[in-house]
Design a protein around this motif. Structure first.
Motif, PDB file in Angstrom:
ATOM      1  N   LYS A   1       0.860  -1.173   0.000  1.00  0.00           N
ATOM      2  CA  LYS A   1       0.000   0.000   0.000  1.00  0.00           C
ATOM      3  C   LYS A   1       0.904   1.233   0.000  1.00  0.00           C
ATOM      4  O   LYS A   1       2.125   1.125  -0.039  1.00  0.00           O
ATOM      5  CB  LYS A   1      -0.914  -0.024   1.226  1.00  0.00           C
ATOM      6  CG  LYS A   1      -1.885  -1.203   1.201  1.00  0.00           C
ATOM      7  CD  LYS A   1      -2.759  -1.234   2.430  1.00  0.00           C
ATOM      8  CE  LYS A   1      -3.697  -2.441   2.389  1.00  0.00           C
ATOM      9  NZ  LYS A   1      -4.535  -2.534   3.595  1.00  0.00           N
TER      10      LYS A   1
ATOM     11  N   TRP B   1      -2.235  13.564   8.071  1.00  0.00           N
ATOM     12  CA  TRP B   1      -2.308  12.111   8.003  1.00  0.00           C
ATOM     13  C   TRP B   1      -2.728  11.512   9.343  1.00  0.00           C
ATOM     14  O   TRP B   1      -3.517  10.567   9.406  1.00  0.00           O
ATOM     15  CB  TRP B   1      -0.960  11.555   7.544  1.00  0.00           C
ATOM     16  CG  TRP B   1      -1.014  10.100   7.183  1.00  0.00           C
ATOM     17  CD1 TRP B   1      -1.969   9.462   6.438  1.00  0.00           C
ATOM     18  CD2 TRP B   1      -0.076   9.111   7.550  1.00  0.00           C
ATOM     19  NE1 TRP B   1      -1.679   8.127   6.324  1.00  0.00           N
ATOM     20  CE2 TRP B   1      -0.517   7.882   6.995  1.00  0.00           C
ATOM     21  CE3 TRP B   1       1.112   9.122   8.282  1.00  0.00           C
ATOM     22  CZ2 TRP B   1       0.182   6.693   7.168  1.00  0.00           C
ATOM     23  CZ3 TRP B   1       1.812   7.936   8.432  1.00  0.00           C
ATOM     24  CH2 TRP B   1       1.338   6.743   7.886  1.00  0.00           C
TER      25      TRP B   1
ATOM     26  N   LYS C   1      -6.369  11.624   9.907  1.00  0.00           N
ATOM     27  CA  LYS C   1      -7.057  10.567   9.150  1.00  0.00           C
ATOM     28  C   LYS C   1      -6.995   9.238   9.900  1.00  0.00           C
ATOM     29  O   LYS C   1      -7.958   8.465   9.918  1.00  0.00           O
ATOM     30  CB  LYS C   1      -6.418  10.413   7.761  1.00  0.00           C
ATOM     31  CG  LYS C   1      -6.725  11.553   6.809  1.00  0.00           C
ATOM     32  CD  LYS C   1      -6.059  11.311   5.457  1.00  0.00           C
ATOM     33  CE  LYS C   1      -6.349  12.464   4.498  1.00  0.00           C
ATOM     34  NZ  LYS C   1      -5.677  12.270   3.179  1.00  0.00           N
ATOM     35  N   ILE C   2      -5.850   8.977  10.543  1.00  0.00           N
ATOM     36  CA  ILE C   2      -5.700   7.737  11.313  1.00  0.00           C
ATOM     37  C   ILE C   2      -6.635   7.754  12.518  1.00  0.00           C
ATOM     38  O   ILE C   2      -7.252   6.732  12.848  1.00  0.00           O
ATOM     39  CB  ILE C   2      -4.234   7.542  11.770  1.00  0.00           C
ATOM     40  CG1 ILE C   2      -3.308   7.402  10.568  1.00  0.00           C
ATOM     41  CG2 ILE C   2      -4.104   6.312  12.667  1.00  0.00           C
ATOM     42  CD1 ILE C   2      -1.834   7.355  10.916  1.00  0.00           C
TER      43      ILE C   2
ATOM     44  N   LYS D   1      -9.517   9.259  12.745  1.00  0.00           N
ATOM     45  CA  LYS D   1     -10.872   8.995  12.232  1.00  0.00           C
ATOM     46  C   LYS D   1     -11.040   7.525  11.885  1.00  0.00           C
ATOM     47  O   LYS D   1     -12.084   6.919  12.136  1.00  0.00           O
ATOM     48  CB  LYS D   1     -11.139   9.856  10.999  1.00  0.00           C
ATOM     49  CG  LYS D   1     -11.356  11.329  11.320  1.00  0.00           C
ATOM     50  CD  LYS D   1     -11.636  12.122  10.042  1.00  0.00           C
ATOM     51  CE  LYS D   1     -11.820  13.606  10.362  1.00  0.00           C
ATOM     52  NZ  LYS D   1     -12.063  14.398   9.118  1.00  0.00           N
ATOM     53  N   GLU D   2     -10.003   6.963  11.317  1.00  0.00           N
ATOM     54  CA  GLU D   2     -10.028   5.557  10.906  1.00  0.00           C
ATOM     55  C   GLU D   2     -10.132   4.631  12.117  1.00  0.00           C
ATOM     56  O   GLU D   2     -10.896   3.657  12.126  1.00  0.00           O
ATOM     57  CB  GLU D   2      -8.766   5.252  10.103  1.00  0.00           C
ATOM     58  CG  GLU D   2      -8.550   3.798   9.734  1.00  0.00           C
ATOM     59  CD  GLU D   2      -7.158   3.559   9.163  1.00  0.00           C
ATOM     60  OE1 GLU D   2      -6.556   2.536   9.514  1.00  0.00           O
ATOM     61  OE2 GLU D   2      -6.670   4.396   8.373  1.00  0.00           O
ATOM     62  N   MET D   3      -9.362   4.939  13.167  1.00  0.00           N
ATOM     63  CA  MET D   3      -9.293   4.057  14.335  1.00  0.00           C
ATOM     64  C   MET D   3     -10.275   4.450  15.432  1.00  0.00           C
ATOM     65  O   MET D   3     -10.524   3.673  16.358  1.00  0.00           O
ATOM     66  CB  MET D   3      -7.860   4.032  14.888  1.00  0.00           C
ATOM     67  CG  MET D   3      -6.809   3.707  13.853  1.00  0.00           C
ATOM     68  SD  MET D   3      -5.182   3.321  14.526  1.00  0.00           S
ATOM     69  CE  MET D   3      -5.360   1.571  14.874  1.00  0.00           C
ATOM     70  N   LYS D   4     -10.795   5.696  15.331  1.00  0.00           N
ATOM     71  CA  LYS D   4     -11.765   6.214  16.313  1.00  0.00           C
ATOM     72  C   LYS D   4     -11.224   6.168  17.743  1.00  0.00           C
ATOM     73  O   LYS D   4     -11.962   5.958  18.700  1.00  0.00           O
ATOM     74  CB  LYS D   4     -13.079   5.421  16.218  1.00  0.00           C
ATOM     75  CG  LYS D   4     -13.745   5.509  14.848  1.00  0.00           C
ATOM     76  CD  LYS D   4     -14.985   4.661  14.769  1.00  0.00           C
ATOM     77  CE  LYS D   4     -15.594   4.741  13.374  1.00  0.00           C
ATOM     78  NZ  LYS D   4     -16.789   3.886  13.208  1.00  0.00           N
TER      79      LYS D   4
ATOM     80  N   ALA E   1      -4.222   5.647  17.608  1.00  0.00           N
ATOM     81  CA  ALA E   1      -3.659   6.371  16.467  1.00  0.00           C
ATOM     82  C   ALA E   1      -2.217   6.785  16.738  1.00  0.00           C
ATOM     83  O   ALA E   1      -1.366   6.742  15.848  1.00  0.00           O
ATOM     84  CB  ALA E   1      -4.517   7.593  16.149  1.00  0.00           C
TER      85      ALA E   1
ATOM     86  N   SER F   1      -0.167   3.799  16.319  1.00  0.00           N
ATOM     87  CA  SER F   1      -0.132   3.413  14.913  1.00  0.00           C
ATOM     88  C   SER F   1       0.875   4.245  14.126  1.00  0.00           C
ATOM     89  O   SER F   1       1.600   3.715  13.280  1.00  0.00           O
ATOM     90  CB  SER F   1      -1.524   3.552  14.287  1.00  0.00           C
ATOM     91  OG  SER F   1      -1.503   3.249  12.921  1.00  0.00           O
TER      92      SER F   1
END
Length: 334
Positions: A81, A242, A245-246, A248-251, A256, A259
């Motif tokens: 990715k 960025w 965004k992480i 939001k992705e992981m809440k 985050a 990560s």
């Protein structure tokens, strides 16, 4: 503080990030694979790896690999990715295998004189020693971060053996998996895992009240604290959009934070490995697209002088050490 070394950017020239994946091949002995499938040995996969691969055990994995063998070569597809490590399509690779099975396929064993085992190496496993902590230490040095902000990180990278001896003596004495548990502890802290939680889980005699003033406990705590502060002060600060965004992705902000340090180190780890492999190919030391990528290392049939790997890595701007992993578990199996 803007800093180029903490900025994560996608390398659009990456050979690993081709649209349909990078087609690779690696020699695998059909006879040894069949012998491995017929023997009594097997290894069940834990819930995590079983869920990721969709496989129950090592022999199921070996059978899946067997179906991809053509003329003594395993054909694989490496994908990536935009950020992070490369990975294999459908987990078809030697690196995706259980370690014992992989090492058993790296060697040919026969009984020689005096009933001693003669071991022929078919595939060499090259590994970046202490990869991610050393990469982080390199980044901090390159970035000219004040040395008082990473004293424990530097100490661990420079005196790793002594750290492990203290960790094993204090927390895992008489444990047959002491070395493995000590290494995993540092990896957990590097990724901002909780020190006390890990020790409560893996050390039967751990009592936090008895750790006051214990030097190695204080060092481990400082190691994690430094990484936490560096992550917030430099990594997140240089990748704010960025990071959001992480989140939001992981809440979950805490997840985050963990990560993003992991992704930064995986990003550099992949870039270093890829560039080393590209240079080895250019120098005709290995054949093009004939390797097995293994996150912080790679497998090839060629024996390479470690000094060559050191020089290539140094020329890329990284002060890192290489080792050859011995196939001890494979030898023990046979």
């Amino acid at each position: 503080m803007e800093n180029q070394y903490f900025k994560i950017t996608f390398n659009d020239q990456s050979i690993f990030a081709k649209k349909n994946g990078l087609k690779l091949t690696i020699p695998v002995s059909v006879n040894i694979l069949n012998k491995l499938l017929k023997c009594a040995w097997n290894k069940n996969y834990d819930d995590n790896w079983g869920e990721i691969t969709g496989l129950k055990n090592a022999k199921e994995h070996l059978k899946k690999i067997q179906r991809k063998l053509i003329g003594g070569n395993l054909n694989t597809t490496l994908q990536m990715k935009r950020i992070g490590r490369a990975y294999y399509k459908n987990h078809i690779s030697l690196a995706s295998l259980n370690r014992t099975a992989r090492q058993a396929l790296q060697i040919s064993v026969s009984v020689g004189e005096d009933d001693k085992l003669d071991v022929e190496t078919l595939l060499y496993d090259y590994d970046l020693s202490n990869a991610q902590p050393s990469i982080l230490y390199n980044i901090l040095e390159k970035s000219k971060i004040p040395s008082n902000e990473f004293k424990a990180i530097k100490s661990y990278c420079k005196k790793r053996k002594a750290w492990f001896e203290k960790i094993e003596e204090r927390y895992f004495k008489d444990d047959d998996k002491a070395k493995e548990k000590a290494k995993l502890l540092v990896i957990k802290l590097l990724n901002l895992g909780d020190l006390d939680t890990y020790l409560k889980t893996h050390c039967k005699s751990f009592d936090k009240d008895e750790e006051r003033g214990v030097a190695i406990y204080d060092k481990l705590n400082l190691f994690r604290t430094e990484i936490y502060k560096i992550t917030n002060k430099y990594i997140i600060a240089n990748n704010q959009e960025w990071f959001e965004k992480i989140v939001k992705e992981m809440k979950d902000n805490k997840s985050a934070v963990r990560s993003i340090i992991s992704r930064l180190l995986q990003f550099y780890e992949e870039q270093i490995l890829e560039n080393v492999i590209v240079q080895l190919t250019k120098d005709k030391i290995i054949k093009e697209n004939r390797f097995d990528y293994a996150a912080d290392g790679f497998l090839v049939p060629e024996k390479i002088d470690l000094n060559i790997l050191q020089k290539i890595t140094k020329d890329l701007g990284w002060d890192l050490k290489w080792t050859i992993k011995e196939p001890d578990e494979g030898i023990e199996l046979w």
